[in-house]
Design a protein around this motif. Sequence first.
Motif, short mmCIF file in Angstrom:
data_model
loop_
_atom_site.label_atom_id
_atom_site.label_comp_id
_atom_site.label_asym_id
_atom_site.label_seq_id
_atom_site.Cartn_x
_atom_site.Cartn_y
_atom_site.Cartn_z
N GLU A 100 0.83 -1.20 0.00
CA GLU A 100 0.00 0.00 0.00
C GLU A 100 0.87 1.26 0.00
N GLY A 101 1.94 1.22 0.79
CA GLY A 101 2.82 2.37 0.87
C GLY A 101 3.55 2.63 -0.44
N LEU A 102 4.00 1.56 -1.10
CA LEU A 102 4.71 1.70 -2.36
C LEU A 102 3.76 2.18 -3.46
N TRP A 103 2.53 1.66 -3.45
CA TRP A 103 1.56 2.13 -4.43
C TRP A 103 1.23 3.60 -4.21
N ALA A 104 1.10 4.01 -2.94
CA ALA A 104 0.81 5.41 -2.64
C ALA A 104 1.95 6.31 -3.13
N LYS A 105 3.19 5.83 -2.98
CA LYS A 105 4.34 6.61 -3.45
C LYS A 105 4.30 6.73 -4.98
N SER A 106 3.97 5.65 -5.65
CA SER A 106 3.88 5.67 -7.11
C SER A 106 2.79 6.65 -7.57
N GLU A 107 1.67 6.62 -6.86
CA GLU A 107 0.56 7.53 -7.20
C GLU A 107 0.95 8.99 -6.95
N SER A 108 1.70 9.23 -5.88
CA SER A 108 2.15 10.60 -5.58
C SER A 108 3.14 11.11 -6.62
N ILE A 109 3.98 10.21 -7.12
CA ILE A 109 4.92 10.60 -8.18
C ILE A 109 4.14 11.00 -9.44
N ALA A 110 3.10 10.22 -9.78
CA ALA A 110 2.28 10.54 -10.94
C ALA A 110 1.58 11.89 -10.77
N LYS A 111 1.09 12.13 -9.57
CA LYS A 111 0.40 13.39 -9.28
C LYS A 111 1.36 14.57 -9.39
N THR A 112 2.58 14.40 -8.87
CA THR A 112 3.60 15.45 -8.93
C THR A 112 3.96 15.77 -10.38
N ALA A 113 4.13 14.73 -11.20
CA ALA A 113 4.48 14.93 -12.60
C ALA A 113 3.35 15.63 -13.35
N ALA A 114 2.12 15.24 -13.06
CA ALA A 114 0.97 15.86 -13.73
C ALA A 114 0.86 17.34 -13.36
N GLN A 115 1.11 17.66 -12.10
CA GLN A 115 1.08 19.07 -11.68
C GLN A 115 2.17 19.86 -12.38
N PHE A 116 3.33 19.23 -12.57
CA PHE A 116 4.44 19.87 -13.29
C PHE A 116 4.02 20.21 -14.71
N VAL A 117 3.29 19.31 -15.36
CA VAL A 117 2.83 19.57 -16.73
C VAL A 117 1.90 20.77 -16.76
N ARG A 118 0.99 20.84 -15.80
CA ARG A 118 0.07 21.98 -15.76
C ARG A 118 0.82 23.29 -15.49
N ASP A 119 1.76 23.25 -14.54
CA ASP A 119 2.47 24.48 -14.18
C ASP A 119 3.41 24.95 -15.29
N ASN A 120 3.82 24.01 -16.15
CA ASN A 120 4.77 24.34 -17.23
C ASN A 120 4.17 23.94 -18.58
N TYR A 121 2.90 24.21 -18.72
CA TYR A 121 2.13 23.69 -19.85
C TYR A 121 2.75 24.04 -21.20
N GLN A 122 3.09 25.29 -21.43
CA GLN A 122 3.61 25.70 -22.73
C GLN A 122 4.96 25.05 -23.00
N ALA A 123 5.85 25.06 -22.00
CA ALA A 123 7.19 24.51 -22.19
C ALA A 123 7.15 23.00 -22.43
N VAL A 124 6.23 22.31 -21.74
CA VAL A 124 6.17 20.85 -21.84
C VAL A 124 5.47 20.41 -23.12
N THR A 125 4.35 21.04 -23.44
CA THR A 125 3.52 20.58 -24.57
C THR A 125 3.83 21.26 -25.88
N GLY A 126 4.41 22.47 -25.80
CA GLY A 126 4.62 23.25 -27.02
C GLY A 126 3.37 23.98 -27.47
#
Length: 514
Positions: A57-83
């Motif tokens: 459960e702890g490892l899955w939660a960490k994996s989910e948090s990594i995904a959430k962090t990366a997704a937030q990064f895409v939103r915060d840097n939308y133009q640079a990441v997506t073009g």
Amino acid sequence: MKRRLVRLTLRQTVASLQELLPAALAEQVAVTFQVPALEARAFPPLSSQEEGAFITEGLWAKSESIAKTAAQFVRDNYQAVTGCQPADARDACATAFIASFSERAFRRPLDEQERTSLLQVFTESKAVGAGVAEATQHVVWAILSSPHFVYRRELGAPSAGATAPTALTNHELATALSFFLVDGPPDAALLDAAKSERLSSADGVGVEVDRLLATPQARTNLQQAVFAYFGIGNLDAVIIDPEKAPTFTVGLKNAMFHETQEFIGTTLFGGPVEELLTSRKTIVNPDLAALYGIPFPGQSTAADNFVPVELPASRAGLLTQAGFLAARARPDKDSVVGRGLLVAATMLCAQNPDQPPDGLKDQIAAVSTQLADKTEREKSEYRLAQANCGICHRNFDAYGLVLQNFDLIGAYRSTDELGRPIDASATLPADAGGELTPDAAGLGRALASSGAFTTCMTRNLMKYALAEGNVNRDDCAVQEVSRKVLAGPRTFASLVREIAVSKTFGNRSAEVQP
């Protein structure tokens, strides 16, 4: 091996993010989620405490948090990441990014249903008021949380029959090959080879192996994998009685670590793989030179103050390197039994015995007291003469005896702690050729010439390549690859190549691993 899904390690997840998004995100994730550095990796990687063989459960939660962090990064840097331009409210640019991002994240083309499902996340997010950047964030989160990203699949194409072996698809093989060689996702060239079906033949796989082995990423990854297998990282936790070894300082410990790391890296991609046991070429700094009893050859121009040297004839390869000997040292003295078990396990992949039965522990303690003043050879002769002890000790004591010329941190000595001359000769077990060897350097030569070490390395590298703990040296697949390597140039590169083109690497049984 059965059809299966293989979970990415945390390091492999970070490596995948580094290929998908700007490097700053991967660095942030590695720090935030305390992902171990490459040199701290366990062998095989999923055996570490941070990973474990099973998802928790702890490892899955960490994996989910990594995904959430990366997704937030895409939103915060939308133009640079997506073009995509921030003022562009149209969906076309965002959905084009999603299509490309998802294929790279899943390491294969998506089918129509998968594409539709991801676009549905985008559409439904917009329907409840999300902007384009936020909707894209939600899709990226879904992609990086998906089992198709978190796991690499080895399910293969439909087989010819219920019991027929199932060949991995080209994209599955590309993924397995990449995580084996570079510990990260396949690059564009490897994905192109998969798309063009060039991995359907052993020759096609071999071309990609040769290409990747020429890269620094592959060499560093494989060097660190071998380094982890030999357990040199244990040096960090070793505690030595300062009265027994006053020179065992943090500086010397770091020098041991660096020497063995560089020795493995240089030797692996030099001559035959057996030179890991026979080469006298290494690097030393003043601390190591003093430990080895050799003069430091002048002022080093290297930033780390290490210089190349050739060690005396009494030393050869890993068996006599201070880092290898000290990495499993006891606090107050070396151990013939402990070292014998170490050599048997790491150099020959022998199945070491369990701890002695509880009923023998009192007897062993009494005998240890009785023989306290005997030489290590006399103690070994006593063990071998006892029916209930000799059956096991005959398989490893000899390896410990030939290492008696080295104290607990690897300094050479000709007498033991009571001043008695050390006889380091021994008749080796059948696994190592069964011949009389004069010393540790002779043991290295014996293991090299017999092919036992190459077979053990084959088993270990196959274990790493398959991310599978249940691989034995007597397995048909190990024996077949080992025979091919021993009949050829016997290099580490040829070993890697033979594993990668083997049927075991590219096929799975029709059954599914639970």
